[in-house]
Scaffold this motif. Structure first.
Motif, PDB file in Angstrom:
ATOM      1  N   SER A 209       0.828  -1.203   0.000  1.00  0.00           N
ATOM      2  CA  SER A 209       0.000   0.000   0.000  1.00  0.00           C
ATOM      3  C   SER A 209       0.862   1.252   0.000  1.00  0.00           C
ATOM      4  CB  SER A 209      -0.919   0.020   1.226  1.00  0.00           C
ATOM      5  OG  SER A 209      -1.937  -0.941   1.123  1.00  0.00           O
ATOM      6  N   GLU A 210       1.937   1.220   0.772  1.00  0.00           N
ATOM      7  CA  GLU A 210       2.837   2.364   0.816  1.00  0.00           C
ATOM      8  C   GLU A 210       3.621   2.520  -0.488  1.00  0.00           C
ATOM      9  OE1 GLU A 210       4.226   3.002   5.324  1.00  0.00           O
ATOM     10  OE2 GLU A 210       4.275   0.893   4.718  1.00  0.00           O
ATOM     11  N   LEU A 211       3.771   1.413  -1.237  1.00  0.00           N
ATOM     12  CA  LEU A 211       4.407   1.516  -2.551  1.00  0.00           C
ATOM     13  C   LEU A 211       3.603   2.404  -3.484  1.00  0.00           C
ATOM     14  CD1 LEU A 211       5.852  -1.892  -3.804  1.00  0.00           C
ATOM     15  CD2 LEU A 211       7.041   0.077  -2.828  1.00  0.00           C
ATOM     16  N   ILE A 212       2.275   2.406  -3.341  1.00  0.00           N
ATOM     17  CA  ILE A 212       1.439   3.280  -4.160  1.00  0.00           C
ATOM     18  C   ILE A 212       1.822   4.738  -3.904  1.00  0.00           C
ATOM     19  CG2 ILE A 212      -0.911   4.015  -4.665  1.00  0.00           C
ATOM     20  CD1 ILE A 212      -0.283   1.146  -5.551  1.00  0.00           C
ATOM     21  N   LEU A 213       1.959   5.088  -2.620  1.00  0.00           N
ATOM     22  CA  LEU A 213       2.353   6.446  -2.260  1.00  0.00           C
ATOM     23  C   LEU A 213       3.749   6.771  -2.775  1.00  0.00           C
ATOM     24  CD1 LEU A 213       1.132   6.310   1.445  1.00  0.00           C
ATOM     25  CD2 LEU A 213      -0.024   7.510  -0.411  1.00  0.00           C
TER      26      LEU A 213
ATOM     27  N   LEU B   7       4.135   6.407  -6.981  1.00  0.00           N
ATOM     28  CA  LEU B   7       3.444   7.402  -7.792  1.00  0.00           C
ATOM     29  C   LEU B   7       3.938   8.826  -7.548  1.00  0.00           C
ATOM     30  CD1 LEU B   7      -0.286   6.221  -7.742  1.00  0.00           C
ATOM     31  CD2 LEU B   7       1.318   6.157  -9.664  1.00  0.00           C
ATOM     32  N   ASP B   8       4.499   9.079  -6.382  1.00  0.00           N
ATOM     33  CA  ASP B   8       4.848  10.445  -5.990  1.00  0.00           C
ATOM     34  C   ASP B   8       5.769  11.162  -6.979  1.00  0.00           C
ATOM     35  OD1 ASP B   8       4.807  12.609  -3.871  1.00  0.00           O
ATOM     36  OD2 ASP B   8       6.955  12.184  -3.948  1.00  0.00           O
ATOM     37  N   PRO B   9       6.748  10.491  -7.599  1.00  0.00           N
ATOM     38  CA  PRO B   9       7.596  11.223  -8.549  1.00  0.00           C
ATOM     39  C   PRO B   9       6.872  11.656  -9.823  1.00  0.00           C
ATOM     40  CG  PRO B   9       8.705   9.252  -7.734  1.00  0.00           C
ATOM     41  CD  PRO B   9       7.273   9.141  -7.332  1.00  0.00           C
ATOM     42  N   TYR B  10       5.687  11.121 -10.063  1.00  0.00           N
ATOM     43  CA  TYR B  10       5.033  11.329 -11.349  1.00  0.00           C
ATOM     44  C   TYR B  10       3.751  12.159 -11.288  1.00  0.00           C
ATOM     45  CZ  TYR B  10       8.246   7.627 -12.700  1.00  0.00           C
ATOM     46  OH  TYR B  10       9.375   6.887 -12.923  1.00  0.00           O
ATOM     47  N   ILE B  11       2.930  11.954 -10.251  1.00  0.00           N
ATOM     48  CA  ILE B  11       1.664  12.671 -10.161  1.00  0.00           C
ATOM     49  C   ILE B  11       1.494  13.193  -8.734  1.00  0.00           C
ATOM     50  CG2 ILE B  11       0.623  11.216 -11.944  1.00  0.00           C
ATOM     51  CD1 ILE B  11      -1.042   9.868  -9.752  1.00  0.00           C
ATOM     52  N   GLU B  12       0.473  14.027  -8.545  1.00  0.00           N
ATOM     53  CA  GLU B  12       0.192  14.536  -7.206  1.00  0.00           C
ATOM     54  C   GLU B  12      -0.569  13.472  -6.416  1.00  0.00           C
ATOM     55  OE1 GLU B  12      -1.994  18.296  -4.926  1.00  0.00           O
ATOM     56  OE2 GLU B  12      -1.963  18.206  -7.141  1.00  0.00           O
ATOM     57  N   VAL B  13      -0.036  13.088  -5.280  1.00  0.00           N
ATOM     58  CA  VAL B  13      -0.671  12.106  -4.396  1.00  0.00           C
ATOM     59  C   VAL B  13      -1.122  12.845  -3.144  1.00  0.00           C
ATOM     60  CG1 VAL B  13      -0.404   9.965  -3.105  1.00  0.00           C
ATOM     61  CG2 VAL B  13       0.798  10.254  -5.289  1.00  0.00           C
ATOM     62  N   VAL B  14      -2.432  12.930  -2.945  1.00  0.00           N
ATOM     63  CA  VAL B  14      -2.986  13.596  -1.774  1.00  0.00           C
ATOM     64  C   VAL B  14      -3.370  12.519  -0.760  1.00  0.00           C
ATOM     65  CG1 VAL B  14      -4.763  15.137  -0.875  1.00  0.00           C
ATOM     66  CG2 VAL B  14      -3.859  15.479  -3.197  1.00  0.00           C
ATOM     67  N   GLN B  15      -2.648  12.480   0.350  1.00  0.00           N
ATOM     68  CA  GLN B  15      -2.858  11.458   1.377  1.00  0.00           C
ATOM     69  C   GLN B  15      -3.766  12.010   2.465  1.00  0.00           C
ATOM     70  OE1 GLN B  15       0.782  10.088   3.174  1.00  0.00           O
ATOM     71  NE2 GLN B  15      -0.274   8.906   4.758  1.00  0.00           N
ATOM     72  N   VAL B  16      -4.802  11.235   2.794  1.00  0.00           N
ATOM     73  CA  VAL B  16      -5.797  11.657   3.776  1.00  0.00           C
ATOM     74  C   VAL B  16      -5.941  10.573   4.839  1.00  0.00           C
ATOM     75  CG1 VAL B  16      -8.204  12.340   4.136  1.00  0.00           C
ATOM     76  CG2 VAL B  16      -7.033  12.942   1.994  1.00  0.00           C
TER      77      VAL B  16
END
Length: 471
Positions: free
Chosen positions: A336-340, A343-352
């Motif tokens: 699950s943390e791999l998703i964060l 993806l972070d170098p490529y798109i905006e990841v908003v973590q809630v």
């Protein structure tokens, strides 16, 4: 694990006292503790990610096999030897005495009632414990019995849960009855309400695509996916959910990983491509190993357009998004943390939500065979298997070693007195994301931001709890 090969003994050795009709227990010599410990040492010496932290695993530690065996003989059990050979930094490596059970878990088969819950101390400090249902697995005994998210129970089989209760034993029973209670937020008192539900543990094949729906809010199409585990046997169902998102014209996506402890790295890679799709051939994560293994095994996982290894699998249904919203808690770990991270170098990841577990290491199964694989040469005298940490994930920006987890952009914790229903407006974390999507509005200062620590999680005894698999 796409396919599980089951070991079949097809040849019986004809000896004067043994025939092919003998029971396996009569013909297989049980392995000694030393024999199993030798396998453990050999596997950790070869593959352990943290080998350099353990002096006893150094290649020059022993001058002979005899000296090594003398060292291993001091341990009363294989489990003792295993624990002695782990680094203090190793929080997740495991040893099990039955690889069949572990293989089943990898394919999504679990022994469970289907009720996913957490246990907490009573807020009054009286020593009592209460349980909170987080969610219910689809097509499970718990669902059939009417268990619902948000239910509270204070007793099992008519006995009040306390901090002294043997929780693992209680919830490891083949069947048990939960005694439901109501909670008064003013007095902070739990009161039994007279409703009891009996649940049985069965072997479940758990589809991790728990809830997938499209919400239409103020004219916006918002995809919502509550995904509970990266189990690659259900990649088709995951891909189908994204096909539906495509058909619905989804332009915003919420990945709810709040209870997702991880699983297959390959599935995490595929899910990231489902979110995006515009980065084919670029680095998702790099896998690095210990100093001895790294030159030959370092591996770049790339975004690709097909399920699985990228060759011959079904085409991935991608949304081509430049932003994704991810709901997390302290139970969000590993894949699950791999998703964060990926993806972070490529798109905006908003973590809630709240801070994640902090698990960047991956594993694969080590069997007692010459090459540690599940082959015909596996030792027939025992079924011990290891799932040690063997690799670290590094994203395209070089990020790794996030022991402290990922801190959310929008910090909001679940409140047991007001959980809401997953994927339904009115659920506080979902509402916070929708407000951010539509209004760019963060929660007010009154929102609960601290996650209440739990005493026990229903899946913490699961073999694959917070594990990340190199598959």
């Amino acid at each position: 694990m796409k396919k599980i090969q089951i070991l079949v003994l097809t040849v019986c050795v004809s000896l004067s006292m043994i025939t092919c009709s003998d029971d396996l227990d009569d013909t297989i010599r049980p392995a000694s503790n030393l024999e199993i410990s030798q396998f453990i040492y050999r596997g950790l010496n070869f593959w352990s990610l943290y080998k350099a932290d353990v002096p006893d695993l150094a290649n020059d530690r022993f001058e002979s096999d005899a000296e090594r065996d003398e060292f291993l003989s001091q341990f009363e059990t294989p489990e003792d030897a295993f624990e002695a050979l782990l680094s203090p930094n190793d929080r997740f490596s495991i040893l099990r005495d039955d690889y069949i059970e572990l293989e089943n878990a990898l394919s999504g088969i679990r022994r469970s009632t289907g009720m996913r819950f957490s246990l907490f101390n009573d807020p009054s400090g009286n020593g009592n414990v209460f349980g909170l249902v987080r969610f219910v697995i689809n097509n499970s005994p718990a669902q059939d019995a009417g268990v619902q998210r948000g239910m509270i129970f204070t007793g099992i089989d008519g006995v009040q849960l306390t901090s002294d209760s043997d929780l693992s034993a209680i919830f490891g029973q083949d069947a048990f009855t939960i005694n439901l209670a109501d909670y008064d937020t003013t007095t902070e008192i739990f009161t039994l309400n007279g409703t009891d539900i009996t649940l049985a543990q069965i072997e479940l094949s758990i589809n991790p695509v728990h809830t997938a729906r499209t919400l239409t809010v103020d004219g916006e199409q918002i995809g919502y996916l509550h995904y509970t585990g990266f189990t690659n046997e259900f990649d088709e169902q995951l891909n189908n959910a994204f096909a539906q998102f495509q058909a619905d014209g989804v332009t915003h996506l919420i990945l709810d990983l709040r209870y997702n402890g991880g699983g297959s790295i390959e599935t995490a890679n595929d899910l990231s491509t489902m979110v995006t799709g515009q980065f084919d051939g670029q680095l998702f994560i790099k896998q690095t190993y210990n100093e001895d293994r790294n030159p030959d095994n370092e591996f770049d996982r790339l975004f690709n357009s097909n399920i699985g290894s990228g060759n011959g699998g079904a085409s991935i249904n991608s949304l081509n998004l430049n932003k994704v919203y991810v709901i997390t808690t302290g139970n969000t770990a590993s894949a699950s943390e791999l998703i964060l991270s990926g993806l972070d170098p490529y798109i905006e990841v908003v973590q809630v939500g709240t801070t994640t577990s902090g698990k960047f290491e991956g594993s694969f199964l080590l069997y007692d065979s010459p090459d540690f694989r599940r082959t015909d040469n596996i030792n027939p005298n025992h079924r011990y298997v290891m799932l040690p940490l063997v690799l670290r994930s590094v994203n395209a920006n070089g990020l790794t070693d996030y022991f402290d987890g990922f801190t959310p952009d929008i910090q909001i914790a679940e409140n047991f007195a007001n959980l809401g229903q997953l994927g339904v407006q009115g659920e506080p974390l979902l509402d916070a994301v929708i407000d951010e999507i539509l209004l760019g509005r963060r929660p007010t200062i009154d929102v609960e931001t601290r996650e209440t620590p739990s005493l026990f999680e229903s899946d913490q005894n699961d073999i694959l709890y917070q594990r990340m698999m190199n598959e």
